[in-house]
Design an enzyme around this catalytic site. Structure first.
Site, PDB file in Angstrom:
ATOM      1  N   ARG A  60      30.843  49.263  46.112  1.00  9.30           N
ATOM      2  CA  ARG A  60      30.905  48.868  44.889  1.00  9.30           C
ATOM      3  C   ARG A  60      30.455  49.855  43.747  1.00  9.30           C
ATOM      4  O   ARG A  60      30.591  49.743  42.673  1.00  9.30           O
ATOM      5  CB  ARG A  60      30.295  47.521  44.560  1.00  9.30           C
ATOM      6  CG  ARG A  60      30.687  46.921  43.279  1.00  9.30           C
ATOM      7  CD  ARG A  60      30.639  45.454  43.128  1.00  9.30           C
ATOM      8  NE  ARG A  60      30.065  44.792  44.038  1.00  9.30           N
ATOM      9  CZ  ARG A  60      28.637  44.335  44.200  1.00  9.30           C
ATOM     10  NH1 ARG A  60      27.895  45.008  43.066  1.00  9.30           N
ATOM     11  NH2 ARG A  60      28.181  43.738  45.171  1.00  9.30           N
ATOM     12  N   TYR A 111      48.193  45.930  22.250  1.00  5.82           N
ATOM     13  CA  TYR A 111      48.781  45.574  23.188  1.00  5.82           C
ATOM     14  C   TYR A 111      48.433  43.863  23.383  1.00  5.82           C
ATOM     15  O   TYR A 111      47.286  43.306  23.130  1.00  5.82           O
ATOM     16  CB  TYR A 111      47.880  46.313  24.224  1.00  5.82           C
ATOM     17  CG  TYR A 111      48.538  45.910  25.697  1.00  5.82           C
ATOM     18  CD1 TYR A 111      49.510  45.782  26.043  1.00  5.82           C
ATOM     19  CD2 TYR A 111      47.425  44.990  26.461  1.00  5.82           C
ATOM     20  CE1 TYR A 111      50.042  45.430  27.325  1.00  5.82           C
ATOM     21  CE2 TYR A 111      47.935  44.634  27.505  1.00  5.82           C
ATOM     22  CZ  TYR A 111      49.324  44.642  28.213  1.00  5.82           C
ATOM     23  OH  TYR A 111      49.682  44.240  29.539  1.00  5.82           O
ATOM     24  N   ASP A 182      42.362  52.995  22.259  1.00  2.00           N
ATOM     25  CA  ASP A 182      43.011  52.770  23.449  1.00  2.00           C
ATOM     26  C   ASP A 182      44.269  54.049  23.402  1.00  2.00           C
ATOM     27  O   ASP A 182      45.067  54.058  22.414  1.00  2.00           O
ATOM     28  CB  ASP A 182      43.791  51.437  23.416  1.00  2.00           C
ATOM     29  CG  ASP A 182      44.677  51.135  24.718  1.00  2.00           C
ATOM     30  OD1 ASP A 182      45.230  52.191  25.381  1.00  2.00           O
ATOM     31  OD2 ASP A 182      45.017  50.014  25.102  1.00  2.00           O
ATOM     32  N   LYS A 207      49.735  53.393  33.266  1.00  2.39           N
ATOM     33  CA  LYS A 207      51.219  53.908  32.579  1.00  2.39           C
ATOM     34  C   LYS A 207      51.442  55.322  32.784  1.00  2.39           C
ATOM     35  O   LYS A 207      51.592  55.694  33.973  1.00  2.39           O
ATOM     36  CB  LYS A 207      50.978  53.547  31.197  1.00  2.39           C
ATOM     37  CG  LYS A 207      50.666  52.099  30.866  1.00  2.39           C
ATOM     38  CD  LYS A 207      51.807  50.938  31.238  1.00  2.39           C
ATOM     39  CE  LYS A 207      50.987  49.665  31.445  1.00  2.39           C
ATOM     40  NZ  LYS A 207      50.447  49.127  30.029  1.00  2.39           N
TER      41      LYS A 207
HETATM   42  C1  LIG Z   1      49.502  48.081  29.925  1.00  2.00           C
HETATM   43  C2  LIG Z   1      48.493  48.354  28.525  1.00  2.00           C
HETATM   44  C3  LIG Z   1      47.199  47.723  28.564  1.00  2.00           C
HETATM   45  C4  LIG Z   1      46.731  46.961  30.035  1.00  2.00           C
HETATM   46  O1  LIG Z   1      46.521  47.658  31.239  1.00  2.00           O
HETATM   47  P1  LIG Z   1      46.845  47.175  32.596  1.00  2.00           P
HETATM   48  O2  LIG Z   1      46.686  48.383  33.548  1.00  2.00           O
HETATM   49  O3  LIG Z   1      48.049  46.443  32.586  1.00  2.00           O
HETATM   50  O4  LIG Z   1      45.937  46.165  32.957  1.00  2.00           O
HETATM   51  C5  LIG Z   1      46.129  48.199  27.836  1.00  2.00           C
HETATM   52  N1  LIG Z   1      46.530  48.976  26.647  1.00  2.00           N
HETATM   53  C6  LIG Z   1      47.918  49.205  26.606  1.00  2.00           C
HETATM   54  C7  LIG Z   1      48.301  50.170  25.265  1.00  2.00           C
HETATM   55  C8  LIG Z   1      48.952  49.013  27.483  1.00  2.00           C
HETATM   56  O5  LIG Z   1      49.907  49.416  27.492  1.00  2.00           O
END
Ligand SMILES: *Cc1c(COP(=O)(O)O)cnc(C)c1O
Length: 370
Positions: A60, A111, A182, A207
């Site tokens: 961990r 998001y 983000d 993504k």
């Molecule tokens: C998909 C997404 C998230 C969340 O990410 P996960 O990997 O699905 O938990 C956060 N911010 C943005 C802009 C996203 O598109």
């Protein structure tokens, strides 16, 4: 040429960090030392525990495959990196920095998962959330006065709004607040918020960074050693750690990030040029860079659902940033903001051939007119 010619938004010039272009760093960073017979790629280390007496001790607390990924992503964003089990695990870890009397300023079109976390924390008395129109810089600057954390997402998902990151960051720091961006949509190739003085960058590496729709992964980046230590401590304690195989897959995806982003962006820009004329649409939203385009069907929800069913190459699926082109009517999710149009379809433009993508989308759109 191609490997080091990822353009800055709006300019034609490659982005460089020191002497190396970002495309070169994507390929070279986070590799094992060049000793005879060393593998070129860091192996997948499956280990729940390590022989006692070293620096890691337990699964961990650390893993060499995470470290390779964190070194590579850190080189691209220009900071120290911590990876997490998902993007939302990274979001939760950052929001956990805020005390019970703290206020988080955030985009109302951030998001949905981020908005839902804020609503959940607020409903349990854990903090206050102040949602703002992120394009109204004066209003955001005014809101910063009461903030302990300013959350930015730029472009926003799926409204594709852009925040004035340097101006808002200056105002937030004036008020003693941390600033988080983000950076999932832009990736470090198109936007590097730590260079604007932002304290923390968050990614859903699920993504673009991993890029093949086959892994979930999150990341936090910072240049602040104290913040790094606090966040590492939270990860050690809460355990929202990535799997070694997922870290390896994400690093493998990262090696071609510049090629994928470059192709997705050029496909998106060409589609935007062609879509502007289509009679089925009332609006095409595109911030000028990146691979995400939001279109609004003039006939609303039914037409948008019809479009999602009619395409043969574009896949009807949520998520974004993979090599495959996908599309989705965002309001099919109950949690999506009511201010997002019913007929808005988010296109995640992939790396397929542009003519095939256009033919498929145009044919489907032709069936959604009037
Ligand atoms: C998909 C997404 C998230 C969340 O990410 P996960 O990997 O699905 O938990 C956060 N911010 C943005 C802009 C996203 O598109």
């Amino acid at each position: 040429m191609a490997a080091d010619t990822t353009p800055e938004p709006g300019s034609g010039s490659p982005r460089r960090l020191g002497t190396l272009a970002l495309g070169t760093l994507a390929v070279t960073a986070g590799r094992p030392d060049r000793t005879p017979d060393a593998p070129l790629n860091t192996p997948i280390t499956m280990a729940a525990t390590y022989v006692a007496g070293g620096e890691v001790e337990y699964g961990r607390y650390g893993n060499p495959t995470w470290t390779a990924l964190e070194d590579a992503l850190g080189a691209l964003e220009g900071g120290r990196c911590l990876t997490f089990a998902s993007g939302l695990a990274a979001v939760a870890t950052v929001l956990d920095l805020v005390g019970t009397d703290g206020t988080v300023v955030a985009p109302k079109h951030a998001y949905t998962g981020t908005i839902m976390q804020l609503a959940d924390l607020e409903s349990r008395g854990r903090m206050k959330a102040h949602l703002v129109d992120i394009t109204d810089t004066d209003a955001v600057v005014a809101a910063c006065a009461d903030a302990s954390l300013v959350w930015l997402e730029s472009p926003t998902n799926p409204a594709l709004e852009i925040a004035d990151i340097p101006t808002i960051t200056a105002a937030a720091h004036e008020a003693g607040a941390y600033v988080v961006v983000d950076n999932t949509f832009a990736t470090p190739l198109l936007q590097r918020p730590l260079e604007d003085g932002v304290d923390l960058v968050v990614h859903s590496a699920t993504k673009y960074l991993a890029g093949h729709s086959d892994v979930q992964m999150g990341a936090i980046l910072t240049r602040d050693d104290d913040l790094y230590a606090v966040l590492k401590g939270r990860r050690d304690l809460v355990g929202a750690i990535p799997g070694p195989f997922e870290a390896w897959l994400t690093l493998r995806g990262l090696r071609t990030l510049h090629l994928r982003v470059e192709r997705a962006q050029s496909n998106a820009q060409e589609l935007v040029r062609r879509l502007g004329e289509h009679p089925a649409l009332s609006e095409v939203r595109y911030p000028g860079f990146g691979g995400i385009v939001s279109i609004v069907l003039a006939q609303g929800e039914m037409a948008a659902d019809l479009l999602s069913r009619k395409t043969k190459i574009w896949v009807h699926a949520t998520s974004l940033g993979g090599v495959e082109s996908t599309l989705e009517r965002r309001r099919r999710w109950k949690a999506e903001a009511a201010t997002i149009p019913d007929g808005l379809v988010r296109l995640s433009v992939g790396v397929e051939d542009i003519e095939d993508l256009w033919d498929d989308l145009r044919d489907a759109l032709d069936g959604c007119v009037g």
